[in-house]
Design an enzyme around this catalytic site. Structure first.
Site, PDB file in Angstrom:
ATOM      1  N   ASP A 188       0.816  -1.217   0.000  1.00 44.16           N
ATOM      2  CA  ASP A 188       0.000   0.000   0.000  1.00 44.16           C
ATOM      3  C   ASP A 188       0.847   1.264   0.000  1.00 44.16           C
ATOM      4  O   ASP A 188       0.667   2.154  -0.839  1.00 44.16           O
ATOM      5  CB  ASP A 188      -0.945   0.013   1.208  1.00 44.16           C
ATOM      6  CG  ASP A 188      -2.054  -1.021   1.079  1.00 44.16           C
ATOM      7  OD1 ASP A 188      -2.133  -1.676   0.024  1.00 44.16           O
ATOM      8  OD2 ASP A 188      -2.831  -1.179   2.035  1.00 44.16           O
ATOM      9  N   ARG A 221      -0.384   5.470  17.536  1.00 43.84           N
ATOM     10  CA  ARG A 221      -0.622   6.405  16.435  1.00 43.84           C
ATOM     11  C   ARG A 221      -0.219   7.850  16.762  1.00 43.84           C
ATOM     12  O   ARG A 221       0.397   8.524  15.934  1.00 43.84           O
ATOM     13  CB  ARG A 221      -2.082   6.334  15.983  1.00 43.84           C
ATOM     14  CG  ARG A 221      -2.462   4.987  15.375  1.00 43.84           C
ATOM     15  CD  ARG A 221      -1.537   4.602  14.235  1.00 43.84           C
ATOM     16  NE  ARG A 221      -1.894   3.336  13.632  1.00 43.84           N
ATOM     17  CZ  ARG A 221      -1.088   2.285  13.591  1.00 43.84           C
ATOM     18  NH1 ARG A 221       0.112   2.349  14.141  1.00 43.84           N
ATOM     19  NH2 ARG A 221      -1.467   1.173  12.984  1.00 43.84           N
ATOM     20  N   ASP A 267      -7.733   4.488  12.657  1.00 47.64           N
ATOM     21  CA  ASP A 267      -6.410   5.093  12.581  1.00 47.64           C
ATOM     22  C   ASP A 267      -6.377   6.406  11.801  1.00 47.64           C
ATOM     23  O   ASP A 267      -5.586   7.294  12.106  1.00 47.64           O
ATOM     24  CB  ASP A 267      -5.415   4.103  11.974  1.00 47.64           C
ATOM     25  CG  ASP A 267      -4.975   3.042  12.970  1.00 47.64           C
ATOM     26  OD1 ASP A 267      -5.212   3.243  14.171  1.00 47.64           O
ATOM     27  OD2 ASP A 267      -4.395   2.020  12.549  1.00 47.64           O
ATOM     28  N   SER A 299      -4.883  -9.054   8.996  1.00 50.31           N
ATOM     29  CA  SER A 299      -4.386  -7.695   9.090  1.00 50.31           C
ATOM     30  C   SER A 299      -3.807  -7.529  10.488  1.00 50.31           C
ATOM     31  O   SER A 299      -4.513  -7.713  11.482  1.00 50.31           O
ATOM     32  CB  SER A 299      -5.523  -6.692   8.864  1.00 50.31           C
ATOM     33  OG  SER A 299      -5.078  -5.376   9.095  1.00 50.31           O
TER      34      SER A 299
END
Length: 446
Positions: free
Chosen positions: A60, A141, A170, A222
């Site tokens: 990605d 994050r 996120d 994931s």
């Protein structure tokens, strides 16, 4: 004192732990040829000068690099944060970033900062989201996004970008941090803009733009890993009726396969945060890493939950948090000695909102910071040691000690003492129970 020393040392270490990979002029020319878009002009969607991209080296983010150049006519600085995801995740990033068309790669070691400035405040607060989740991704994050804002200033970037999807939490966590720390930065979220809908589309785009496709085996799950936890989502986990497969777990062994002999562990705590294991002082990151090894060996810290995402949907995730589970148990047990009833109740009430704020990406919100001041104040005397017994997935307390303990054996003992006169209880019960008696008298017409 020990906690403050750690924090000072972390800042020095983090300041030094910066690696940059600059492409030479010749390499930049080759990259420009391989990627679409003339950087002197605008792209298909507008014009940006330089963008700092949260970069993992996976498919990605490798595709996002040429997409940004094609659509915004910009230079792309790839940024990777080391928050304890493992050395294998950091291998070959410079080569991958250059091959994708980036002009620069910046890698920062944020492990100590992550633990001392983000994990420890949540641990001290007792923040747990929806009864189970120890906020592993939620805490990581903001430390990554903060570092991106710093890098944007260092390299003169006018925008930041991330690879978060439009369905997850996120994207909110990254962007609220950007807004809080530099509201002038433009934010680009390709997954909310481009026409790529899945892995095959991304591979096709990569081939079209001469970007090497990562050849690593694609996991059916994931995952997100950092020093605090490892999360698993997707595949069979999308049906809450399915039990996770044992080969999915990576940080812990099955409790039934854990050692048959229990292990005792003494955790030293100062002002609500751990500082030592069995008498050995360790830095925050080193302490957590060691507890991860110990806890994983005993099958500790596995959580399977269905949670309410910030964007409105429910999702199912499985989390491995071996070291964090041990830490949380130790701090909670020591608080049973050092906090009075009213303080503990209010701390628990505020902890629920604290966890919600962190989960929602509002780390730099004044409300969370105010809650943090409260937590720091009420845990100032949460100092001492806790001995835990680890056995086949369970964590049980064996001993608690504190110089600030509110527990008095001479008062709590069943033997009569000078401080507590049992006869006094009669008057207390009469007054405490007066509202109950009055209501009963009313109902009976007395």
């Amino acid at each position: 004192m020990a906690v403050q020393v750690h924090r000072h040392r972390n800042k020095v270490r983090n300041g030094q732990a910066i690696r940059c990979a600059m492409a030479t002029g010749k390499e930049q020319g080759a990259i420009s040829t391989a990627s679409s878009g003339d950087q002197t002009k605008g792209g298909l969607r507008g014009k940006l000068n330089k963008v700092v991209l949260a970069y993992s080296g996976g498919l990605d983010t490798s595709v996002i690099v040429p997409w940004l150049r094609e659509n915004y006519g910009c230079e792309v600085v790839c940024f990777t944060a080391d928050v304890g995801q493992g050395a294998i995740e950091l291998e070959g990033l410079e080569k991958k970033a250059k091959a994708s068309g980036a002009c620069q790669l910046v890698v920062k070691d944020l492990k100590e900062e992550f633990v001392s400035e983000y994990i420890y405040p949540c641990l001290r607060a007792g923040a747990v989201y929806e009864r189970k989740y120890l906020l592993g991704t939620s805490m990581a994050r903001p430390v990554i996004a903060k570092a991106m804002v710093d890098v944007a200033k260092e390299v003169g970037a006018d925008a930041v970008a991330h690879g978060c999807t439009g369905k997850g939490n996120d994207q909110v966590r990254f962007e609220l941090t950007f807004y809080a720390l530099n509201p002038e930065l433009k934010v680009v979220a390709p997954w909310r803009e481009w026409d790529i809908t899945g892995r095959e589309d991304a591979i096709e785009y990569a081939k079209k733009h001469n970007v090497p496709v990562p050849v690593s085996k694609k996991s059916i799950y994931s995952r997100d890993r950092n020093l605090w936890h490892l999360s698993h989502e997707g595949d069979i986990l999308e049906d809450p009726a399915n039990e996770p497969k044992e080969d999915m777990y990576m940080m812990s062994i099955a409790p039934e396969n854990a050692p048959s002999k229990p292990e005792y562990l003494e955790i030293g705590i100062i002002a609500g945060v751990p500082v030592s294991i069995n008498g050995r002082d360790l830095s925050p990151a080193s302490l957590l890493a060691e507890l991860n090894e110990i806890g994983g060996k005993h099958g500790i810290g596995r959580i399977d939950m269905v949670e309410n995402r910030l964007v409105g949907m429910k999702s199912r995730g499985v989390y491995e948090t071996p070291g964090g589970t041990i830490m949380a148990a130790a701090v909670r047990e020591l608080e049973s000695l050092t906090l009075d009833r009213e303080t503990m109740q209010w701390k628990d009430i505020i902890a629920l909102k604290y966890a919600e704020l962190v989960y929602a990406g509002r780390w730099f919100d004044p409300l969370r910071q105010s809650f943090d001041a409260f937590m720091e104040k009420v845990t100032a005397t949460t100092t001492g040691s806790v001995t835990l017994k680890l056995y086949k997935g369970s964590v049980n307390v064996a001993s608690r000690k504190s110089p600030y303990s509110l527990y008095r054996e001479d008062i709590s003992s069943f033997e009569n003492g000078e401080i507590y006169n049992q006869a006094d209880a009669e008057g207390f019960i009469r007054l405490y129970g007066l509202p109950t008696r009055v209501r009963a008298m009313l109902e009976k017409g007395i």
